[in-house]
Scaffold this active site. Structure first.
Site, PDB file in Angstrom:
ATOM      1  NE  ARG A 161     -24.444  79.194  53.449  1.00 12.01           N
ATOM      2  CZ  ARG A 161     -25.743  79.489  53.423  1.00 12.01           C
ATOM      3  NH1 ARG A 161     -26.427  79.366  52.315  1.00 12.01           N
ATOM      4  NH2 ARG A 161     -26.339  79.924  54.510  1.00 12.01           N
ATOM      5  NE  ARG A 167     -27.251  78.473  59.935  1.00  8.86           N
ATOM      6  CZ  ARG A 167     -28.380  79.101  60.218  1.00  8.86           C
ATOM      7  NH1 ARG A 167     -28.959  78.956  61.396  1.00  8.86           N
ATOM      8  NH2 ARG A 167     -28.929  79.873  59.333  1.00  8.86           N
ATOM      9  NE  ARG A 225     -33.400  77.914  58.653  1.00  9.94           N
ATOM     10  CZ  ARG A 225     -32.519  78.582  57.928  1.00  9.94           C
ATOM     11  NH1 ARG A 225     -32.933  79.503  57.073  1.00  9.94           N
ATOM     12  NH2 ARG A 225     -31.238  78.353  58.060  1.00  9.94           N
ATOM     13  CE  LYS A 259     -27.599  84.632  53.097  1.00  8.72           C
ATOM     14  NZ  LYS A 259     -27.460  84.726  54.558  1.00  8.72           N
ATOM     15  NE  ARG A 269     -34.018  82.372  59.834  1.00 13.53           N
ATOM     16  CZ  ARG A 269     -32.921  82.286  59.095  1.00 13.53           C
ATOM     17  NH1 ARG A 269     -32.740  83.088  58.062  1.00 13.53           N
ATOM     18  NH2 ARG A 269     -31.990  81.438  59.410  1.00 13.53           N
TER      19      ARG A 269
HETATM   20  P1  ADP Z   1     -29.395  81.329  56.207  1.00 12.27           P
HETATM   21  O1  ADP Z   1     -30.546  81.974  55.502  1.00 12.27           O
HETATM   22  O2  ADP Z   1     -29.574  81.358  57.684  1.00 12.27           O
HETATM   23  O3  ADP Z   1     -28.096  81.837  55.718  1.00 12.27           O
HETATM   24  P2  ADP Z   1     -29.847  79.069  54.507  1.00 12.27           P
HETATM   25  O4  ADP Z   1     -31.307  78.801  54.527  1.00 12.27           O
HETATM   26  O5  ADP Z   1     -29.294  79.795  53.340  1.00 12.27           O
HETATM   27  O6  ADP Z   1     -29.453  79.775  55.869  1.00 12.27           O
HETATM   28  O7  ADP Z   1     -29.047  77.704  54.649  1.00 12.27           O
HETATM   29  C1  ADP Z   1     -29.348  76.789  55.653  1.00 12.27           C
HETATM   30  C2  ADP Z   1     -28.361  75.629  55.595  1.00 12.27           C
HETATM   31  O8  ADP Z   1     -28.450  74.984  54.317  1.00 12.27           O
HETATM   32  C3  ADP Z   1     -26.894  76.019  55.723  1.00 12.27           C
HETATM   33  O9  ADP Z   1     -26.494  76.123  57.082  1.00 12.27           O
HETATM   34  C4  ADP Z   1     -26.222  74.832  55.020  1.00 12.27           C
HETATM   35  O10 ADP Z   1     -26.243  73.678  55.854  1.00 12.27           O
HETATM   36  C5  ADP Z   1     -27.177  74.555  53.870  1.00 12.27           C
HETATM   37  N1  ADP Z   1     -26.838  75.332  52.658  1.00 12.27           N
HETATM   38  C6  ADP Z   1     -27.597  76.281  52.063  1.00 12.27           C
HETATM   39  N2  ADP Z   1     -26.986  76.772  50.981  1.00 12.27           N
HETATM   40  C7  ADP Z   1     -25.799  76.130  50.892  1.00 12.27           C
HETATM   41  C8  ADP Z   1     -24.691  76.217  49.995  1.00 12.27           C
HETATM   42  N3  ADP Z   1     -24.675  77.088  48.966  1.00 12.27           N
HETATM   43  N4  ADP Z   1     -23.623  75.410  50.222  1.00 12.27           N
HETATM   44  C9  ADP Z   1     -23.611  74.534  51.238  1.00 12.27           C
HETATM   45  N5  ADP Z   1     -24.602  74.407  52.131  1.00 12.27           N
HETATM   46  C10 ADP Z   1     -25.697  75.191  51.965  1.00 12.27           C
HETATM   47  P1  ADP Z   2     -30.829  85.362  55.808  1.00 14.54           P
HETATM   48  O1  ADP Z   2     -31.571  84.871  54.579  1.00 14.54           O
HETATM   49  O2  ADP Z   2     -29.661  86.234  55.469  1.00 14.54           O
HETATM   50  O3  ADP Z   2     -30.472  84.242  56.725  1.00 14.54           O
HETATM   51  P2  ADP Z   2     -33.419  86.404  56.690  1.00 14.54           P
HETATM   52  O4  ADP Z   2     -33.908  87.219  55.541  1.00 14.54           O
HETATM   53  O5  ADP Z   2     -34.002  85.048  56.875  1.00 14.54           O
HETATM   54  O6  ADP Z   2     -31.803  86.322  56.630  1.00 14.54           O
HETATM   55  O7  ADP Z   2     -33.588  87.285  58.013  1.00 14.54           O
HETATM   56  C1  ADP Z   2     -33.274  86.760  59.295  1.00 14.54           C
HETATM   57  C2  ADP Z   2     -34.298  87.279  60.315  1.00 14.54           C
HETATM   58  O8  ADP Z   2     -34.116  88.688  60.499  1.00 14.54           O
HETATM   59  C3  ADP Z   2     -35.752  87.089  59.888  1.00 14.54           C
HETATM   60  O9  ADP Z   2     -36.523  86.826  61.029  1.00 14.54           O
HETATM   61  C4  ADP Z   2     -36.124  88.438  59.264  1.00 14.54           C
HETATM   62  O10 ADP Z   2     -37.539  88.714  59.375  1.00 14.54           O
HETATM   63  C5  ADP Z   2     -35.314  89.408  60.122  1.00 14.54           C
HETATM   64  N1  ADP Z   2     -34.850  90.578  59.368  1.00 14.54           N
HETATM   65  C6  ADP Z   2     -34.473  90.638  58.070  1.00 14.54           C
HETATM   66  N2  ADP Z   2     -34.080  91.892  57.732  1.00 14.54           N
HETATM   67  C7  ADP Z   2     -34.208  92.637  58.861  1.00 14.54           C
HETATM   68  C8  ADP Z   2     -33.962  94.032  59.162  1.00 14.54           C
HETATM   69  N3  ADP Z   2     -33.479  94.877  58.246  1.00 14.54           N
HETATM   70  N4  ADP Z   2     -34.202  94.439  60.431  1.00 14.54           N
HETATM   71  C9  ADP Z   2     -34.682  93.576  61.374  1.00 14.54           C
HETATM   72  N5  ADP Z   2     -34.933  92.270  61.156  1.00 14.54           N
HETATM   73  C10 ADP Z   2     -34.708  91.801  59.915  1.00 14.54           C
END
Ligand code: ADP
Ligand code: ADP
Length: 215
Positions: free
Chosen positions: A88, A171, A160, A13, A127
């Site tokens: 979420r 998660r 992270r 995302k 990541r």
């Molecule tokens: P990822 O990219 O791995 O999905 P995020 O960076 O979006 O993770 O979120 C990291 C953490 O921040 C989540 O595990 C949660 O603890 C918190 N968080 C982020 N967005 C939300 C939301 N919309 N509602 C509740 N918690 C959130």
């Molecule tokens: P989210 O915001 O959904 O948690 P991220 O964009 O942070 O996901 O991506 C999670 C990890 O996967 C990062 O290390 C990113 O560079 C890698 N990644 C994202 N898209 C792809 C893809 N299409 N193929 C392989 N790795 C990817």
């Protein structure tokens, strides 16, 4: 244009929202990035969020809804924005619609990236993020030009705390427990577009752009 990105943690995302932000010239609003910034700043929001995030639990709805409410009234959101990691919960989805309605706005498109859990655990382990620029990298699949440094800002990349395997699995469970009503909510409004998130970053980007460019 208001676009919502959905999908499990690690689906891509943030990566795709960052690309789209440059393409559409509208900001990416990532609640995860905003919460991490609040923790670094030591604010009240940061204090509420810190322990929950470390364990991979959701931060309370009223906290994240408050953050988004304040953010979307800023001038740079006037022509649209991309939501990454919000909503979420179904409560957050409804609160979003209410705040948009108060400003005569609606969600235009919801993109849900689909990736299976085993791929996700591997992705999260590699990541690396840049907290100032919001850029996301992967040590193998999407490496920066200079190892350990952000291509855009030059800042040091970090791993992270919540990207450890056990926290990632937790998660993923939370995502599985909360996502269904949100997807149904958007599906019932014909806003939902599912995209396979396992192809290359470039291929996923092309598919998303074609969805965004459809009427
Ligand atoms: P990822 O990219 O791995 O999905 P995020 O960076 O979006 O993770 O979120 C990291 C953490 O921040 C989540 O595990 C949660 O603890 C918190 N968080 C982020 N967005 C939300 C939301 N919309 N509602 C509740 N918690 C959130
Ligand atoms: P989210 O915001 O959904 O948690 P991220 O964009 O942070 O996901 O991506 C999670 C990890 O996967 C990062 O290390 C990113 O560079 C890698 N990644 C994202 N898209 C792809 C893809 N299409 N193929 C392989 N790795 C990817």
């Amino acid at each position: 244009m208001i676009i919502v990105f959905m999908g499990p943690p690690g689906a891509g995302k943030g990566t795709q929202a960052q690309i789209l932000q440059e393409n559409l010239q509208i900001p990416k609003l990532s609640t995860g990035d905003m919460l991490r910034a609040a923790i670094t700043a030591g604010s009240e929001v940061g204090k509420k969020a810190e322990a929950l995030m470390k364990n991979g639990d959701l931060v309370p709805d009223e906290v994240v809804v408050g953050i988004i409410k304040e953010r979307i009234i800023q001038a740079d959101c006037a022509t649209g924005f991309i939501l990454d990691g919000f909503p979420r919960t179904i409560n957050q989805a409804q609160a979003l619609d209410k705040m948009l309605k108060d400003n005569n706005l609606i969600v235009d498109k919801v993109i849900c990236l689909d990736v299976n859990p085993d791929i996700i655990v591997a992705r999260q382990a590699g990541r690396r993020i840049a907290s100032k620029s919001g850029c996301v990298y992967h040590v193998e699949h999407n490496p920066p030009k200079v190892p350990g440094k952000c291509d855009v800002s030059g800042e040091d990349l970090i791993q992270r705390d919540d990207d450890k395997e056990d926290v990632v699995r937790h998660r993923l469970e939370i995502y599985a427990d909360t996502v269904k009503p949100i997807l149904e909510y958007y599906e019932s409004q014909s806003l939902l577009h599912n995209v396979k998130g396992t192809s290359s970053v470039e291929a996923v980007k092309t598919e998303i752009l074609s969805i965004i460019n459809q009427k």
